[in-house]
Design a protein around this motif. Structure first.
Motif, short mmCIF file in Angstrom:
data_model
loop_
_atom_site.label_atom_id
_atom_site.label_comp_id
_atom_site.label_asym_id
_atom_site.label_seq_id
_atom_site.Cartn_x
_atom_site.Cartn_y
_atom_site.Cartn_z
N LEU A 153 0.82 -1.21 0.00
CA LEU A 153 0.00 0.00 0.00
C LEU A 153 0.85 1.26 0.00
O LEU A 153 0.39 2.32 -0.42
CB LEU A 153 -0.94 -0.01 1.20
CG LEU A 153 -2.08 -1.03 1.14
CD1 LEU A 153 -2.93 -0.95 2.40
CD2 LEU A 153 -2.93 -0.82 -0.10
N SER A 154 2.10 1.18 0.46
CA SER A 154 2.98 2.35 0.42
C SER A 154 3.37 2.70 -1.01
O SER A 154 4.00 3.74 -1.25
CB SER A 154 4.23 2.10 1.26
OG SER A 154 4.97 1.00 0.75
N GLY A 155 3.00 1.86 -1.96
CA GLY A 155 3.23 2.18 -3.37
C GLY A 155 2.14 3.01 -3.98
O GLY A 155 2.17 3.29 -5.20
N PHE A 156 1.15 3.41 -3.18
CA PHE A 156 0.07 4.27 -3.66
C PHE A 156 0.09 5.54 -2.81
O PHE A 156 0.26 5.47 -1.59
CB PHE A 156 -1.27 3.56 -3.52
CG PHE A 156 -2.39 4.22 -4.29
CD1 PHE A 156 -2.62 3.90 -5.61
CD2 PHE A 156 -3.21 5.16 -3.67
CE1 PHE A 156 -3.65 4.49 -6.32
CE2 PHE A 156 -4.24 5.77 -4.37
CZ PHE A 156 -4.46 5.44 -5.70
N PRO A 157 -0.09 6.72 -3.41
CA PRO A 157 0.06 7.96 -2.64
C PRO A 157 -1.14 8.24 -1.75
O PRO A 157 -2.29 8.01 -2.14
CB PRO A 157 0.19 9.03 -3.73
CG PRO A 157 -0.61 8.48 -4.88
CD PRO A 157 -0.38 6.98 -4.84
N ALA A 158 -0.87 8.76 -0.56
CA ALA A 158 -1.96 9.23 0.30
C ALA A 158 -2.62 10.45 -0.32
O ALA A 158 -3.85 10.60 -0.27
CB ALA A 158 -1.43 9.55 1.69
N TYR A 159 -1.80 11.33 -0.89
CA TYR A 159 -2.28 12.56 -1.51
C TYR A 159 -1.75 12.62 -2.94
O TYR A 159 -0.68 12.09 -3.26
CB TYR A 159 -1.75 13.81 -0.79
CG TYR A 159 -2.11 13.94 0.68
CD1 TYR A 159 -3.19 13.27 1.24
CD2 TYR A 159 -1.36 14.78 1.49
CE1 TYR A 159 -3.51 13.42 2.58
CE2 TYR A 159 -1.67 14.94 2.84
CZ TYR A 159 -2.74 14.26 3.38
OH TYR A 159 -3.06 14.42 4.70
N GLN A 160 -2.50 13.32 -3.79
CA GLN A 160 -2.03 13.54 -5.16
C GLN A 160 -2.43 14.94 -5.59
O GLN A 160 -3.57 15.38 -5.35
CB GLN A 160 -2.62 12.50 -6.12
CG GLN A 160 -2.07 12.59 -7.54
CD GLN A 160 -2.66 11.52 -8.46
OE1 GLN A 160 -3.04 10.44 -7.99
NE2 GLN A 160 -2.74 11.80 -9.75
N TRP A 161 -1.48 15.64 -6.25
CA TRP A 161 -1.71 17.01 -6.69
C TRP A 161 -1.58 17.12 -8.20
O TRP A 161 -0.90 16.32 -8.85
CB TRP A 161 -0.69 17.94 -6.03
CG TRP A 161 -0.84 18.08 -4.55
CD1 TRP A 161 -1.60 18.98 -3.88
CD2 TRP A 161 -0.18 17.30 -3.55
NE1 TRP A 161 -1.46 18.81 -2.52
CE2 TRP A 161 -0.60 17.78 -2.28
CE3 TRP A 161 0.71 16.22 -3.59
CZ2 TRP A 161 -0.15 17.25 -1.08
CZ3 TRP A 161 1.15 15.67 -2.39
CH2 TRP A 161 0.73 16.19 -1.16
N LYS A 162 -2.19 18.15 -8.72
CA LYS A 162 -2.25 18.34 -10.17
C LYS A 162 -0.92 18.74 -10.78
O LYS A 162 -0.54 18.26 -11.84
CB LYS A 162 -3.31 19.41 -10.48
CG LYS A 162 -3.41 19.82 -11.95
CD LYS A 162 -4.44 20.94 -12.13
CE LYS A 162 -4.47 21.44 -13.58
NZ LYS A 162 -5.42 22.56 -13.73
#
Length: 519
Positions: free
Chosen positions: A397-406
């Motif tokens: 799961l650490s391979g997916f971001p908690a946050y994502q920005w444009k």
């Protein structure tokens, strides 16, 4: 009227005296403090005859200070308790004390929101005396601003802010700061008149020239519901010790003080919560325009009983973790326990081909989820935000971001997954978010097929993800993907954050993730 110690009573030093425009309060237990008779600020605090604790730069006060107020004092007929009352046209603040207790009990009644735009108590103490403070909000050693005028950085790339290291409302009991032979602790009270619900976080500490201990009752810091006015906030208390963390003091005695807005007649709700996903904790909340409450159901039976509640009609909400999965209406009657108020999750749980995360209303376990409450996204202690690629079946799961920005941070996120020929069919992709900034929302591309751009979710007007919280309004995006979009073998889905707004890096449009799945 200022009342001195009553003659003939064996009250030792306990009392409230008025001299030189200031009220001096002696609890006869070691705590002596002074209250300015014209503006309600606490201007001096001494404990066990030691050094002055109160900052010399500003007073300790409600809001940003009242400026001016009508300040009066009284003692109980027995002479064992006292109250200082500070009144303006829109606010009444109370200081209450009891003989032989080193505690300043407080409560605040407001008719309208203070002009500063937030309701808070600020204790301003000397940082040279109260030296042991939460590290995340200790600004000493920072040398530049990272964001706005409230997030700061050190020369080694770490960040500090009053927004970091704060607890959720459901966990607010007692927290404070200490020095040599002294501790000052805030006991936060029941939170019934505060705003934001059980998962809300707000400022608790900040240390620079002063060591500050706060009780925020409402603010615009990612606020998810209107402020509650026309109610008494509290009671809450400032507790002084020799350094040990105290228990939560009993504040029920304040019912006899005649405080404006105090409600003694209470009722209860009981019932059973069910349908919450296995392994995810449940919580039952209640809210209306004047109060908020919550309770944790028994883990094995689901049975719950509410705290003592003001009479009225409430929205009852069942949370799966922090995700609202059912609501209904309940009514509370004074002096009565209303039983049988059962609530069952209505959250859809289809049989999925794959899922990233869990539907619990948080980005827990995703990349940097062990850090986002304690530091700015730019902090060097964070691992790379990406762009990341998550492979179903092999990535943690650490391979997916908690946050994502444009813009300029970690757009897009890529998800790779395999399908057999028998799995090729029209599918539904769900993406849940817990917060969004500047209209950010996810648009997906599966191989050569791209979804339409969804509408933005309704969110607080706040920076949110850079100020130590992922908590906004949970939103669910659902995408109907045609069978023609898929291929046998490896499929690639990209998630792009889109928005008509702009910004750079961590202040560009963004989202905080809850979970992603496909069925």
């Amino acid at each position: 009227m200022a009342l001195m110690m009553l003659p003939g009573k064996a009250l030792a030093a306990f009392g409230i005296t008025l001299s030189g425009g200031a009220y001096t309060v002696d609890t006869n237990a070691g705590l002596v403090f002074k209250v300015n008779g014209s503006n309600c600020d606490i201007t001096s605090i001494k404990f066990n005859g030691g050094a002055e604790l109160q900052s010399s730069s500003k007073g300790s006060h409600i809001g940003s200070g009242l400026g001016s107020a009508t300040v009066t004092s009284s003692l109980s007929p027995s002479g064992t308790s006292g109250v200082i009352t500070c009144s303006t046209s829109t606010l009444t603040h109370y200081y209450a004390v009891r003989r032989n207790e080193n505690i300043i009990y407080m409560a605040t009644y407001i008719v309208v929101e203070p002009s500063v735009g937030e309701l808070r108590w600020i204790t301003r103490l000397k940082s040279s005396v109260l030296t042991n403070v939460p590290a995340q909000s200790d600004l000493r050693g920072t040398d530049h601003a990272v964001e706005s005028a409230d997030v700061f950085g050190t020369s080694n790339g770490q960040t500090r802010s009053k927004y970091y290291g704060n607890q959720q409302a459901r966990d607010l009991t007692v927290r404070g700061v200490t020095g040599s032979g002294v501790g000052v602790f805030m006991a936060y009270g029941n939170r019934e008149s505060a705003s934001g619900g059980p998962f809300f976080r707000d400022i608790q500490n900040q240390t620079g020239t002063d060591t500050e201990v706060y009780n925020y009752m409402n603010s615009g810091h990612n606020q998810t519901e209107p402020f509650r006015t026309g109610v008494l906030h509290g009671p809450y208390a400032l507790v002084f010790t020799s350094g040990a963390t105290p228990g939560v003091p009993d504040m029920s005695w304040m019912a006899g003080l005649g405080l404006t807005g105090w409600v003694s007649g209470r009722g209860y709700i009981s019932g059973k919560a069910s349908g919450v996903a296995s392994g995810v904790g449940a919580l039952v909340g209640f809210a209306n325009t004047t109060a908020q409450y919550w309770t944790t159901p028994d883990a094995s039976t689901g049975n719950f009983s509410s705290p003592a509640m003001k009479p009225g009609v409430y929205t009852q909400t069942l949370y799966q973790g922090e995700l609202a999965v059912a609501t209904r209406t309940v009514t509370v009657y004074s002096g009565t326990t209303t039983t049988g108020q059962n609530i069952t999750s209505t959250w859809p749980e289809p049989s999925v081909l794959w899922r990233i995360g869990s539907w619990d209303g948080t980005p827990s376990w995703f990349a940097n989820s062990n850090r986002y409450l304690d530091m700015h996204p730019s902090d060097v202690r964070n691992v790379s935000w990406g762009p990341l690629t998550y492979t179903v079946g092999s990535s943690g799961l650490s391979g997916f971001p908690a946050y994502q920005w444009k813009s300029g941070a970690n757009n897009p996120t890529t998800v790779k997954f395999n399908l057999t020929s028998s799995q090729i069919a029209a599918r539904t992709v769900r993406i849940g978010i817990t917060a969004a900034f500047a209209g950010g929302r996810p648009q997906i591309t599966v191989n050569n097929w791209t979804s339409s751009i969804p509408s933005p979710s309704t969110q607080p007007d706040s920076r949110g993800m850079t100020i130590g919280t992922y908590r906004g309004n949970n939103a669910l995006y659902t995408y109907s993907v045609p069978a023609s979009a898929f291929v046998t073998g490896t499929n690639t889905m990209t998630i792009n954050i889109v928005s008509g707004s702009s910004g750079s890096a961590f202040l560009s449009p963004g989202v905080a993730y809850d979970a992603v799945d496909m069925y």
